[in-house]
Design a protein around this motif. Structure first.
Motif, mmCIF file in Angstrom:
data_model
loop_
_atom_site.group_PDB
_atom_site.id
_atom_site.type_symbol
_atom_site.label_atom_id
_atom_site.label_comp_id
_atom_site.label_asym_id
_atom_site.label_seq_id
_atom_site.Cartn_x
_atom_site.Cartn_y
_atom_site.Cartn_z
ATOM 1 N N LEU A 219 1.879 -13.721 -8.944
ATOM 2 C CA LEU A 219 2.560 -12.460 -8.083
ATOM 3 C C LEU A 219 2.395 -11.227 -8.849
ATOM 4 C CD1 LEU A 219 6.185 -13.909 -7.028
ATOM 5 C CD2 LEU A 219 4.534 -12.861 -5.469
ATOM 6 N N GLU A 220 2.155 -10.295 -8.224
ATOM 7 C CA GLU A 220 2.230 -8.873 -8.861
ATOM 8 C C GLU A 220 2.814 -7.969 -8.013
ATOM 9 O OE1 GLU A 220 -2.345 -8.327 -10.384
ATOM 10 O OE2 GLU A 220 -2.543 -8.668 -8.217
ATOM 11 N N LEU A 221 3.404 -7.047 -8.568
ATOM 12 C CA LEU A 221 4.374 -5.878 -8.132
ATOM 13 C C LEU A 221 3.716 -4.552 -8.293
ATOM 14 C CD1 LEU A 221 6.960 -4.868 -6.874
ATOM 15 C CD2 LEU A 221 7.905 -4.564 -9.287
ATOM 16 N N HIS A 222 3.498 -3.654 -7.339
ATOM 17 C CA HIS A 222 2.622 -2.631 -7.399
ATOM 18 C C HIS A 222 3.283 -1.295 -6.780
ATOM 19 C CE1 HIS A 222 -1.038 -5.157 -7.434
ATOM 20 N NE2 HIS A 222 -0.385 -5.697 -6.667
ATOM 21 N N GLU A 223 3.051 -0.175 -7.323
ATOM 22 C CA GLU A 223 3.673 1.050 -6.868
ATOM 23 C C GLU A 223 2.606 1.400 -5.851
ATOM 24 O OE1 GLU A 223 5.594 5.387 -7.901
ATOM 25 O OE2 GLU A 223 4.421 4.276 -9.476
ATOM 26 N N TYR A 224 2.963 2.052 -4.505
ATOM 27 C CA TYR A 224 2.160 2.362 -3.740
ATOM 28 C C TYR A 224 1.702 3.778 -3.777
ATOM 29 C CZ TYR A 224 0.419 4.524 0.646
ATOM 30 O OH TYR A 224 -0.324 5.170 1.837
ATOM 31 N N LYS A 225 0.587 4.484 -3.707
ATOM 32 C CA LYS A 225 0.148 5.817 -4.007
ATOM 33 C C LYS A 225 -0.583 6.143 -2.796
ATOM 34 C CE LYS A 225 1.763 6.846 -8.261
ATOM 35 N NZ LYS A 225 2.788 7.612 -8.433
ATOM 36 N N ARG A 226 -0.374 7.322 -2.245
ATOM 37 C CA ARG A 226 -1.040 7.642 -0.869
ATOM 38 C C ARG A 226 -2.521 8.028 -1.193
ATOM 39 N NH1 ARG A 226 -0.657 8.828 4.256
ATOM 40 N NH2 ARG A 226 -1.323 10.704 5.008
ATOM 41 N N VAL A 231 -0.448 1.484 -8.527
ATOM 42 C CA VAL A 231 -0.234 1.092 -9.917
ATOM 43 C C VAL A 231 0.271 -0.231 -10.004
ATOM 44 C CG1 VAL A 231 1.130 1.716 -11.845
ATOM 45 C CG2 VAL A 231 0.355 3.687 -10.331
ATOM 46 N N ASN A 232 -0.555 -0.953 -10.761
ATOM 47 C CA ASN A 232 0.251 -2.405 -10.929
ATOM 48 C C ASN A 232 1.446 -2.273 -12.147
ATOM 49 O OD1 ASN A 232 -1.150 -5.455 -12.271
ATOM 50 N ND2 ASN A 232 0.459 -5.255 -10.839
ATOM 51 N N LEU A 233 2.519 -2.813 -11.777
ATOM 52 C CA LEU A 233 3.704 -2.735 -12.703
ATOM 53 C C LEU A 233 3.833 -3.608 -13.425
ATOM 54 C CD1 LEU A 233 6.125 -0.901 -10.095
ATOM 55 C CD2 LEU A 233 4.677 0.224 -11.851
#
Length: 277
Positions: A219-226, A231-233
Motif C-alpha cells: 500500500l502507498e499513501l500519496h498527496e495529490y498535486k494538480r 508526493v509519496n508519503l
C-alpha cells in the motif's frame, strides 16, 4: 509450438509512461493508452487503460490481456498509442471509449510498437520504447498467467490520523504488486488506485478493491498535486495470514515519523487495512 494447456494461459501487459509532454495549460497531462494488435488488414483494438489525471509519468492500473496461443502462433506485435484525455473534467470522461470518433477528440501524444511474443518468453520481461511522433517513452511488462485466476481478495483501506498531516490537502492510495528487480522498468505495478479524497477529518475512507494476485502487495499513501509529481508519503507491505500489523516506510519530506498499518478485520478473502499516523 503450442504446448498442452496453452489455451488456459494469457499474457498480461502492464504499461508505464515516462516524461510525457504537458499538453494542458493549467495542469499536467491526463494520459491514457490504447493497445492495438498489428494486423495485415487493419489493427485490432485489444483494450485501453484508465486515464491517470495530472501525471506525466503514469503507472497504469488497468492491464491488457492477450491469449498466449495468439501471441506464440502469430508472433504478434502490439502498437501502443498514448493520448491526453481532453475531457474538461474527470466525470465527463468515458474511461472505456476506444472508437475512432472518440479518439479524434483527444490529444494524440505518440505511439510505439512492441514484440509481445519476444517479451512474454524472454527475461527480463520489460521493454522500454521511445514514442514515435512525440516525446516521452513507454515501458511494457509482460507476464504469463492462468486464464482463470484464483479467488480474489477484498481489500478495504482507511487512514486515521491526529492532524499531523493536515497540511496535505488531498490524498489517495494505491495498491501495487511486485514485478521484480529490473534496470529497465519499475519494481512495482499498481493494481488499484483510489479516488482523490480531501483531507478534512481524522478518518478518511479510500474505498475498496478486489485483487487477484495478493502475494507481494504493498500500500502507498500519496498527496495529490494538480501539476503532477504526486508526493509519496508512506508505503508498507500488506500482511496476510497471522500478521496483524506492518511497519511503515516514511518517504523523505513526508513529515510523518511514526505509525503503522493495522489489519482491523481479516478472513481468507477480506482484509480491512487502516493506516494510523
Amino acid at each position: 509450438m503450442v504446448q498442452a494447456g496453452d489455451d488456459c494461459l494469457m499474457v498480461e501487459l502492464s504499461l508505464f509512461a515516462r516524461d510525457l509532454p504537458e499538453t494542458d495549460r493549467f495542469s499536467s497531462s491526463d494520459p491514457f493508452c490504447v493497445v492495438l494488435l498489428d494486423n495485415p488488414t487493419a489493427p485490432i483494438t485489444l483494450g485501453r487503460t484508465e486515464t491517470v489525471w495530472d501525471e506525466p509519468n503514469p503507472d497504469f492500473t488497468r492491464k491488457i490481456e492477450i491469449p498466449y496461443r495468439t501471441v506464440t502462433e502469430r508472433r504478434v506485435r502490439c502498437i501502443i498509442q498514448v493520448f491526453d484525455n481532453d475531457a474538461w473534467r474527470k466525470k465527463n470522461s468515458d474511461e472505456d471509449a476506444v472508437s475512432a470518433s472518440y479518439l479524434k477528440k483527444q490529444n494524440y501524444i505518440g505511439e510505439a510498437a512492441v514484440d509481445i511474443a519476444k517479451l512474454a518468453d524472454g527475461f527480463p520481461n520489460f521493454e522500454k520504447v521511445e514514442l514515435h511522433n512525440g516525446s516521452g517513452s513507454i515501458i511494457v511488462h509482460a507476464r504469463k498467467k492462468e486464464k482463470f485466476d484464483k479467488a480474489q481478495k477484498h481489500v478495504h483501506v482507511q487512514l486515521s490520523h491526529n492532524g499531523n498531516i493536515k497540511q496535505r490537502k488531498k490524498l489517495f492510495v494505491t495498491v501495487s504488486r511486485e514485478l521484480g528487480s529490473s534496470l529497465i522498468g519499475p519494481r512495482w505495478t499498481p493494481v488499484w488506485r483510489s479516488e482523490v479524497c480531501p483531507n478534512k477529518s481524522g478518518l478518511i475512507e479510500f474505498g475498496s478493491c478486489f485483487i487477484d494476485d495478493y502475494e507481494g502487495l504493498r500500500l502507498e499513501l500519496h498527496e495529490y498535486k494538480r501539476k503532477g509529481g504526486h508526493v509519496n508519503l508512506i508505503n508498507c507491505a500488506i500482511p496476510w495470514g497471522d500478521e496483524a500489523t506492518s511497519d511503515l516506510t516514511y518517504c523523505p519530506g513526508s513529515g510523518i515519523s511514526q505509525g503503522s498499518l493495522v489489519i482491523d478485520q481479516q478472513t481468507s478473502h477480506t482484509a480491512k487495512c487502516r493506516f494510523i499516523v
